[in-house]
Write a protein that holds these residues in place. Structure first.
Motif, PDB file in Angstrom:
ATOM      1  N   ALA A 114       0.819  -1.216   0.000  1.00 62.33           N
ATOM      2  CA  ALA A 114       0.000   0.000   0.000  1.00 62.33           C
ATOM      3  C   ALA A 114       0.850   1.262   0.000  1.00 62.33           C
ATOM      4  N   SER A 115       2.058   1.185   0.579  1.00 62.71           N
ATOM      5  CA  SER A 115       2.932   2.355   0.656  1.00 62.71           C
ATOM      6  C   SER A 115       4.389   1.909   0.598  1.00 62.71           C
ATOM      7  N   VAL A 116       5.148   2.522  -0.300  1.00 63.68           N
ATOM      8  CA  VAL A 116       6.575   2.216  -0.448  1.00 63.68           C
ATOM      9  C   VAL A 116       7.370   3.393   0.100  1.00 63.68           C
ATOM     10  N   SER A 117       8.331   3.120   0.964  1.00 67.44           N
ATOM     11  CA  SER A 117       9.051   4.174   1.685  1.00 67.44           C
ATOM     12  C   SER A 117      10.122   4.888   0.870  1.00 67.44           C
ATOM     13  N   ALA A 118      10.360   4.495  -0.371  1.00 69.97           N
ATOM     14  CA  ALA A 118      11.366   5.154  -1.209  1.00 69.97           C
ATOM     15  C   ALA A 118      10.860   5.204  -2.643  1.00 69.97           C
ATOM     16  N   GLY A 119      11.372   6.145  -3.400  1.00 69.73           N
ATOM     17  CA  GLY A 119      10.956   6.292  -4.788  1.00 69.73           C
ATOM     18  C   GLY A 119      11.857   5.523  -5.733  1.00 69.73           C
ATOM     19  N   PRO A 120      11.521   5.569  -7.021  1.00 70.35           N
ATOM     20  CA  PRO A 120      12.321   4.870  -8.029  1.00 70.35           C
ATOM     21  C   PRO A 120      13.783   5.304  -7.996  1.00 70.35           C
ATOM     22  N   GLY A 121      14.669   4.344  -8.153  1.00 66.10           N
ATOM     23  CA  GLY A 121      16.105   4.615  -8.110  1.00 66.10           C
ATOM     24  C   GLY A 121      16.700   4.452  -6.731  1.00 66.10           C
ATOM     25  N   SER A 122      15.866   4.170  -5.752  1.00 63.11           N
ATOM     26  CA  SER A 122      16.328   3.983  -4.372  1.00 63.11           C
ATOM     27  C   SER A 122      16.185   2.516  -3.978  1.00 63.11           C
ATOM     28  N   ASN A 123      16.532   2.224  -2.752  1.00 61.11           N
ATOM     29  CA  ASN A 123      16.364   0.880  -2.187  1.00 61.11           C
ATOM     30  C   ASN A 123      15.495   0.970  -0.946  1.00 61.11           C
ATOM     31  N   ILE A 124      14.806  -0.131  -0.650  1.00 56.74           N
ATOM     32  CA  ILE A 124      14.073  -0.248   0.609  1.00 56.74           C
ATOM     33  C   ILE A 124      14.562  -1.496   1.327  1.00 56.74           C
ATOM     34  N   THR A 125      14.388  -1.501   2.636  1.00 56.41           N
ATOM     35  CA  THR A 125      14.658  -2.703   3.411  1.00 56.41           C
ATOM     36  C   THR A 125      13.353  -3.471   3.490  1.00 56.41           C
ATOM     37  N   PHE A 149       8.385  -2.728 -17.227  1.00 55.78           N
ATOM     38  CA  PHE A 149       7.740  -2.702 -15.909  1.00 55.78           C
ATOM     39  C   PHE A 149       6.388  -1.981 -15.945  1.00 55.78           C
ATOM     40  N   GLN A 150       5.972  -1.495 -17.113  1.00 57.58           N
ATOM     41  CA  GLN A 150       4.686  -0.803 -17.224  1.00 57.58           C
ATOM     42  C   GLN A 150       3.519  -1.712 -16.849  1.00 57.58           C
ATOM     43  N   THR A 151       3.664  -2.997 -17.098  1.00 59.67           N
ATOM     44  CA  THR A 151       2.582  -3.933 -16.770  1.00 59.67           C
ATOM     45  C   THR A 151       2.446  -4.128 -15.259  1.00 59.67           C
ATOM     46  N   LEU A 152       3.427  -3.656 -14.488  1.00 61.83           N
ATOM     47  CA  LEU A 152       3.399  -3.801 -13.030  1.00 61.83           C
ATOM     48  C   LEU A 152       2.999  -2.508 -12.327  1.00 61.83           C
ATOM     49  N   LEU A 153       2.421  -1.567 -13.074  1.00 62.55           N
ATOM     50  CA  LEU A 153       1.964  -0.311 -12.487  1.00 62.55           C
ATOM     51  C   LEU A 153       0.947  -0.612 -11.390  1.00 62.55           C
ATOM     52  N   PRO A 154       1.234  -0.191 -10.149  1.00 62.40           N
ATOM     53  CA  PRO A 154       0.305  -0.507  -9.052  1.00 62.40           C
ATOM     54  C   PRO A 154      -0.979   0.306  -9.174  1.00 62.40           C
ATOM     55  N   THR A 155      -2.040  -0.275  -8.678  1.00 62.75           N
ATOM     56  CA  THR A 155      -3.307   0.443  -8.610  1.00 62.75           C
ATOM     57  C   THR A 155      -3.388   1.111  -7.250  1.00 62.75           C
ATOM     58  N   GLN A 156      -4.130   2.164  -7.169  1.00 65.97           N
ATOM     59  CA  GLN A 156      -4.280   2.848  -5.889  1.00 65.97           C
ATOM     60  C   GLN A 156      -5.124   1.981  -4.971  1.00 65.97           C
ATOM     61  N   ALA A 157      -4.570   1.568  -3.871  1.00 68.62           N
ATOM     62  CA  ALA A 157      -5.293   0.724  -2.910  1.00 68.62           C
ATOM     63  C   ALA A 157      -6.259   1.578  -2.112  1.00 68.62           C
ATOM     64  N   PRO A 158      -7.453   1.051  -1.812  1.00 68.11           N
ATOM     65  CA  PRO A 158      -8.386   1.833  -0.996  1.00 68.11           C
ATOM     66  C   PRO A 158      -7.836   2.018   0.413  1.00 68.11           C
ATOM     67  N   THR A 159      -8.064   3.188   0.983  1.00 68.56           N
ATOM     68  CA  THR A 159      -7.564   3.459   2.327  1.00 68.56           C
ATOM     69  C   THR A 159      -8.585   3.122   3.398  1.00 68.56           C
ATOM     70  N   THR A 160      -9.853   3.194   3.058  1.00 68.98           N
ATOM     71  CA  THR A 160     -10.906   2.830   4.002  1.00 68.98           C
ATOM     72  C   THR A 160     -11.938   1.985   3.273  1.00 68.98           C
ATOM     73  N   PRO A 161     -12.594   1.083   3.976  1.00 67.79           N
ATOM     74  CA  PRO A 161     -13.623   0.300   3.316  1.00 67.79           C
ATOM     75  C   PRO A 161     -14.817   1.172   2.924  1.00 67.79           C
ATOM     76  N   ALA A 162     -15.471   0.788   1.850  1.00 69.94           N
ATOM     77  CA  ALA A 162     -16.644   1.534   1.408  1.00 69.94           C
ATOM     78  C   ALA A 162     -17.771   1.370   2.433  1.00 69.94           C
ATOM     79  N   PRO A 163     -18.512   2.440   2.708  1.00 70.16           N
ATOM     80  CA  PRO A 163     -19.597   2.333   3.690  1.00 70.16           C
ATOM     81  C   PRO A 163     -20.703   1.424   3.147  1.00 70.16           C
ATOM     82  N   THR A 164     -21.339   0.728   4.050  1.00 68.17           N
ATOM     83  CA  THR A 164     -22.459  -0.137   3.657  1.00 68.17           C
ATOM     84  C   THR A 164     -23.751   0.519   4.107  1.00 68.17           C
TER      85      THR A 164
END
Length: 169
Positions: A114-125, A149-164
């Motif tokens: 859902a969240s990556v701590s570094a941008g492209p060209g960097s490394n993460i642990t 890597f275009q086929t691996l473009l992440p989709t925006q993950a929902p942050t909260t569930p949709a209300p019912t």
């Protein structure tokens, strides 16, 4: 100096130059015997589970990212693998079937953080956890969503569930 002496000196110089130049590799390792990772990602050997070419594809720092790798599971049983960005705390799960090399994030089944701590060209642990091998920590590159890597473009993950909504009586 005679013609014969000059010819002998010339031959000696050529031979010593050949011996001297051929010896320059004597202390260098043979490059075909040096182990290296011929891929954009990194390898992680967990014994009965091997992960090759592990990387994260993310367009920006702080946004979602797609985990990409190839997993070989030699345990004989399906294994659940958890990938986590140690800094952001975001996790993603993947089920590795036994006995085959399985791509992570193949086709339209993206394994996403859902969240990556570094941008492209960097490394993460990243931590990689399974019930059979425990947790391992590895430094993983973050790559941009370009080229193949275009086929691996992440989709925006929902942050909260949709209300019912419920019907009132």
């Amino acid at each position: 100096m005679t013609k014969r002496t000059v010819r002998g000196l010339g031959a000696a110089l050529v031979m010593s130059a050949g011996v001297g130049l051929s010896g320059c590799a004597a202390m260098s390792p043979v490059q075909t015997q040096e182990s290296y990772q011929p891929a954009d990602g990194v390898a992680l050997n967990l014994g009965s589970i091997r992960i090759d070419n592990l990387l994260v594809v993310a367009p920006t720092k702080g946004g979602p990212g797609t985990v990409s790798a190839s997993v070989v599971n030699d345990t004989g049983q399906p294994v659940a693998i958890e990938f986590a960005d140690k800094t952001s705390g975001a996790t993603a799960q993947f089920a590795a079937p036994p006995g085959v090399a399985t791509p992570v994030s193949a086709d339209s089944n993206l394994v996403q953080l859902a969240s990556v701590s570094a941008g492209p060209g960097s490394n993460i642990t990243m931590t990689v956890t399974t019930a059979t091998t425990g947790t391992a920590q590895v430094t993983v590159p973050v790559l941009a969503t370009q080229s193949f890597f275009q086929t691996l473009l992440p989709t925006q993950a929902p942050t909260t569930p949709a209300p019912t909504t419920t019907a009132s009586s």
